[in-house]
Write an enzyme that holds these catalytic residues in place. Structure first.
Site: not given
Length: 377
Positions: A25-26, A29
């Site tokens: 998920h990170e 980003h």
């Protein structure tokens, strides 16, 4: 018989489940930020005090926090929740300021924020696509082969040979679609459209309620109609078809999760069904004990759940940021800093209240309250 794994097994499975999903998920980003030339200062898995890490050649500090319940990427210039220019940001040299999050156009910031949840959905799509290639796709026709005497289906007048066209207003492709809809709605009235020898008719059945108990002692109320399908059929799925099949299945699971949340909000399901990290650890340990296939499928489910939750329009979540960006796009100017600040405070309070609720529920799932009541009694 209760075959619950040990506590350390729960912890191991939880870390194997959540750690990679938070990292990916990170990473979504981070990669989106790099694509647009934004410098990342910190890439953290976990919160709290750093227990290990390193700094790469780009100056990004990769760290692991002691509390493995999430993670974050801190971009240069992302100095306040409001995302507004601050004295510190204005004092940066022009070259450094150009590499900050705040300096980028609105559409780029929105893509960077949305990239995390999108990565979660991509992970689920790839896992489900791989399952379809390996095991095929359920394709049993939605034709009733048998009706149980005295069942909700029998009371509604459903007969063997009927083809179910829609359930709850949703079109049906196979018998699995019917089962997934009904199991989520114990005790509810369900509208069905059926085809009987070319004649289309509408019937309403009140789903029965059955309490299912698994080998770990978990109980769940599920809905049932009392109909049986013919022989189970699985259609082979090619590598070319698999991505689209994965997307469709991800959408179907997401819809079920939204349905479940809606049922809790409207009171049709108990709020006790909301779970948090402790229950995820419990379920992950149980699925891990059941084998690799069950555990990997759980990873896909949790990945979809993480993507969905992070897109909710709640300040402090990715969806909250996207909501403010949408308002900014419509107004053609940023939302006032004080409004965002108060919204974020409210968001933090809401998240904390939710965490308290789900922790209370999780402890109940582990039998803590029942054991305490026994000791007091």
């Amino acid at each position: 018989m209760n075959e619950a794994p040990g506590f350390l097994f729960y912890i191991l499975a939880f870390l194997l489940l959540l750690g990679p999903l938070v990292f990916l998920h990170e990473l979504g980003h981070y990669l989106a930020g790099r694509w647009f030339g934004i410098k990342a200062e910190v890439f953290s898995i976990g919160f709290g005090r750093e227990i290990g890490g390193f700094t790469d050649k780009r100056g990004t500090r990769g760290e692991v926090g002691w509390l493995p319940l999430g993670g974050y990427v801190k971009f240069a210039g992302d100095m306040n929740p409001a995302g507004q220019p601050s004295p510190e940001w204005l004092s940066l040299p022009a070259a450094e300021r150009a590499q900050t999050f705040q300096a980028k156009p609105l559409w780029q910031r929105a893509i960077v924020v949305a990239a995390g949840p999108l990565t979660n959905f991509i992970v689920a799509i790839l896992i489900l696509a791989a399952f379809f290639v390996a095991y095929g796709r359920p394709d049993t026709p939605a034709i009733v082969a048998a009706v149980q005497d005295g069942s909700p289906a029998a009371s509604a007048g459903i007969l063997p040979g009927d083809r179910i066209l829609t359930v709850g207003g949703r079109s049906v492709e196979n018998f699995n679609d019917v089962a997934k809809y009904v199991v989520m709605r114990p005790g509810e009235d369900i509208d069905l459209q059926i085809d009987r020898a070319g004649q289309i008719s509408e019937v309403t059945a009140t789903a029965g309620v059955r309490t299912m108990r698994d080998r770990f002692g978990n109980e769940e109320r599920v809905g049932l109609l009392g109909v049986q399908s013919g022989p189970q059929v699985a259609r082979p799925v090619s590598l070319l078809e698999a991505p689209w099949a994965g997307i469709q299945q991800t959408g179907a699971i997401l819809r079920m999760q939204i349905d479940g949340l809606g049922q809790i909000i409207t009171g049709r399901r108990s709020v006790e069904e909301l779970g948090g990290p402790l229950r995820i650890a419990k379920v992950s340990g149980e699925r891990f004990a059941m084998g690799a296939t069950e555990f990997v499928f759980l990873i896909a489910l949790i990945s979809i759940n993480l993507g969905f939750i992070n897109l909710l329009p709640v300040p402090v979540l990715d969806g909250g940021h996207l909501l403010f960006y949408a308002v900014e796009a419509v107004r053609r100017k940023p939302v006032e800093p004080q409004v965002i600040e108060w919204a974020f405070r409210g968001g933090v309070m809401a998240i904390l209240a939710l965490m308290l609720l789900v922790t209370f529920n999780d402890l109940g799932a582990f039998g803590v309250w029942r054991n305490l009541a026994g000791l007091i009694g």
